[in-house]
Scaffold this motif. Structure first.
Motif, PDB file in Angstrom:
ATOM      1  N   GLU A 138     -30.303  24.494  16.396  1.00 25.14           N
ATOM      2  CA  GLU A 138     -29.551  23.687  17.864  1.00 25.14           C
ATOM      3  C   GLU A 138     -29.953  22.176  17.734  1.00 25.14           C
ATOM      4  O   GLU A 138     -30.761  21.736  17.584  1.00 25.14           O
ATOM      5  CB  GLU A 138     -29.336  24.075  18.606  1.00 25.14           C
ATOM      6  CG  GLU A 138     -28.205  25.427  19.043  1.00 25.14           C
ATOM      7  CD  GLU A 138     -27.977  25.713  20.186  1.00 25.14           C
ATOM      8  OE1 GLU A 138     -28.166  25.701  21.041  1.00 25.14           O
ATOM      9  OE2 GLU A 138     -27.235  26.680  20.322  1.00 25.14           O
ATOM     10  N   LEU A 139     -28.988  21.359  16.678  1.00 24.73           N
ATOM     11  CA  LEU A 139     -29.045  19.572  16.687  1.00 24.73           C
ATOM     12  C   LEU A 139     -29.186  18.958  17.912  1.00 24.73           C
ATOM     13  O   LEU A 139     -28.178  19.755  19.409  1.00 24.73           O
ATOM     14  CB  LEU A 139     -28.295  18.984  15.615  1.00 24.73           C
ATOM     15  CG  LEU A 139     -28.064  19.723  14.577  1.00 24.73           C
ATOM     16  CD1 LEU A 139     -26.711  19.439  13.590  1.00 24.73           C
ATOM     17  CD2 LEU A 139     -29.447  19.516  13.916  1.00 24.73           C
ATOM     18  N   PRO A 140     -29.865  18.251  18.659  1.00 23.90           N
ATOM     19  CA  PRO A 140     -29.700  17.394  19.620  1.00 23.90           C
ATOM     20  C   PRO A 140     -28.683  17.317  20.721  1.00 23.90           C
ATOM     21  O   PRO A 140     -28.283  15.700  18.959  1.00 23.90           O
ATOM     22  CB  PRO A 140     -31.517  16.882  19.826  1.00 23.90           C
ATOM     23  CG  PRO A 140     -31.323  16.390  18.239  1.00 23.90           C
ATOM     24  CD  PRO A 140     -31.096  16.832  17.631  1.00 23.90           C
ATOM     25  N   GLY A 141     -28.433  16.733  21.311  1.00 18.70           N
ATOM     26  CA  GLY A 141     -27.253  15.389  21.586  1.00 18.70           C
ATOM     27  C   GLY A 141     -26.641  15.325  20.942  1.00 18.70           C
ATOM     28  O   GLY A 141     -25.513  16.803  20.470  1.00 18.70           O
ATOM     29  N   LYS A 142     -25.169  14.340  20.307  1.00 20.84           N
ATOM     30  CA  LYS A 142     -23.876  14.288  19.961  1.00 20.84           C
ATOM     31  C   LYS A 142     -24.304  14.762  18.737  1.00 20.84           C
ATOM     32  O   LYS A 142     -23.397  14.543  18.094  1.00 20.84           O
ATOM     33  CB  LYS A 142     -23.580  12.626  20.219  1.00 20.84           C
ATOM     34  CG  LYS A 142     -24.991  11.310  19.220  1.00 20.84           C
ATOM     35  CD  LYS A 142     -24.256  10.201  19.461  1.00 20.84           C
ATOM     36  CE  LYS A 142     -25.130   9.123  18.332  1.00 20.84           C
ATOM     37  NZ  LYS A 142     -24.654   8.221  18.200  1.00 20.84           N
TER      38      LYS A 142
END
Length: 350
Positions: A300-304
């Motif tokens: 999962e990519l972080p933040g926005k």
């Protein structure tokens, strides 16, 4: 629209533009920051071709062609001669490459991307071309909307129209060798050839869901990915398929539930090279494998960046490669790790 969020395609499948405005669980340390900032790219990027661990080509909106020779730290824009969206790119070695796009556009380079020349082809300008695969400097296949299929055997001096009689969108093409090829598209379409494209036959995949990506590492071993987080694998050249992720049955958000649907966004591209592989899609969806595609792990990519949509992935030797997507998103692939630009932050370990 079969490809949402400014991507190519026509309205064919029931599709929800799934927002990721929920707190997603950080599941892996396989997302790491890149130390040097990449040059700012604002164009939506639809495809990428990795020549090696440091060099790659990416294409996108408004005729955008970008080149990196330093592992994606910087990207240089190259003149394409068009403002039309460009959807696919492939190279047969460092000098010879093709780009395809809207209105059956085909561009070719024979000088390592220094110049790009439009090539005449018999496909109707009403048909966008979504993907191109270069087998060598003389042979390439392109596929697209309304069953569009084109092939050249002379470096693009002439192109032959091999389009299907069916009105079906074809999204991707994979050739593990010169004789064996596979084309994926909507309605669960998978076409296969065993004679270098002289003839094509449909292979059942057990679903009518749209297939956006296909990758075969040999004439027998392959994967397809598509709508609703679907990942299928074959070990016998497409005669039979195993479901690795998602479900082959169609279902609405009402039937699945919003949270369940959010966990399974559309998957648009898959690449496997040796032990390692990557699948990418909507709402920051990245899957990686380190066991030759036996199992897949979500990164999962972080933040926005959980909101970003990705459309292209390419692996070179190593394997290392690149991922591209919306609003100029770029990332490196290092085996089963996704290396983000400097602005990214590492995802927490599980």
């Amino acid at each position: 629209m079969a490809r949402p969020m400014s991507s190519p395609g026509r309205a064919r499948c029931k599709w929800a533009a799934r927002t990721a405005a929920l707190a997603l669980l950080a599941v892996s340390s396989g997302i790491v920051p890149r130390p040097a900032p990449a040059a700012l790219i604002r164009d939506n990027l639809y495809d990428v071709k990795a020549l090696d661990a440091r060099e790659a080509w990416a294409v996108g909106n408004f005729g955008a062609i970008y080149h990196t020779a330093d592992g994606g730290k910087t990207w240089q824009a190259r003149e394409s001669g068009t403002k039309s969206p460009l959807f696919g790119v492939d190279f047969a070695g460092p000098r010879d490459g093709w780009v395809v796009g809207k209105s059956a556009l085909i561009l070719h380079t024979a000088d390592a991307g220094a110049t790009w020349t439009r090539q005449t082809n018999p496909i109707s300008a009403q048909k966008p071309l979504f993907k191109v695969r270069a087998l060598d400097a003389r042979t390439a296949w392109a596929v697209g909307d309304w069953g569009a299929v084109a092939v050249t055997h002379d470096g693009g001096e002439t192109w032959e129209d091999r389009s299907l009689p069916d009105d079906v969108v074809l999204y991707d093409v994979s050739f593990p060798d010169a004789r064996h090829g596979f084309v994926a598209g909507e309605y669960g379409t998978l076409l296969a050839t065993e004679d270098g494209g002289a003839t094509w036959a449909k292979r059942p995949v057990g679903t009518e869901k749209t297939l956006f990506g296909v990758s075969f590492t040999s004439p027998t071993q392959g994967w397809v990915v598509g709508i609703d987080g679907l990942v299928l694998r074959t070990r016998d050249g497409g005669a039979t398929w195993d479901v690795q992720r998602g479900a082959v049955e169609a279902g609405s958000i009402e039937e699945l539930g919003f949270l369940e649907a959010l966990k399974n966004p559309g998957l648009y591209a898959v690449q496997v090279a040796g032990r390692y592989g990557v699948v990418i899609g909507d709402t920051g969806m990245v899957l990686t494998t380190a066991d030759g595609g036996e199992t897949w792990t979500r990164r999962e990519l972080p933040g926005k960046q959980q909101l970003v949509w990705m459309r292209g992935v390419s692996l070179a030797a190593g394997p290392e490669g690149f991922v591209v997507g919306g609003s100029g998103f770029t990332a490196r692939v290092e085996q089963d790790r996704i290396v983000l630009p400097a602005a990214g932050e590492a995802a927490a370990a599980p």
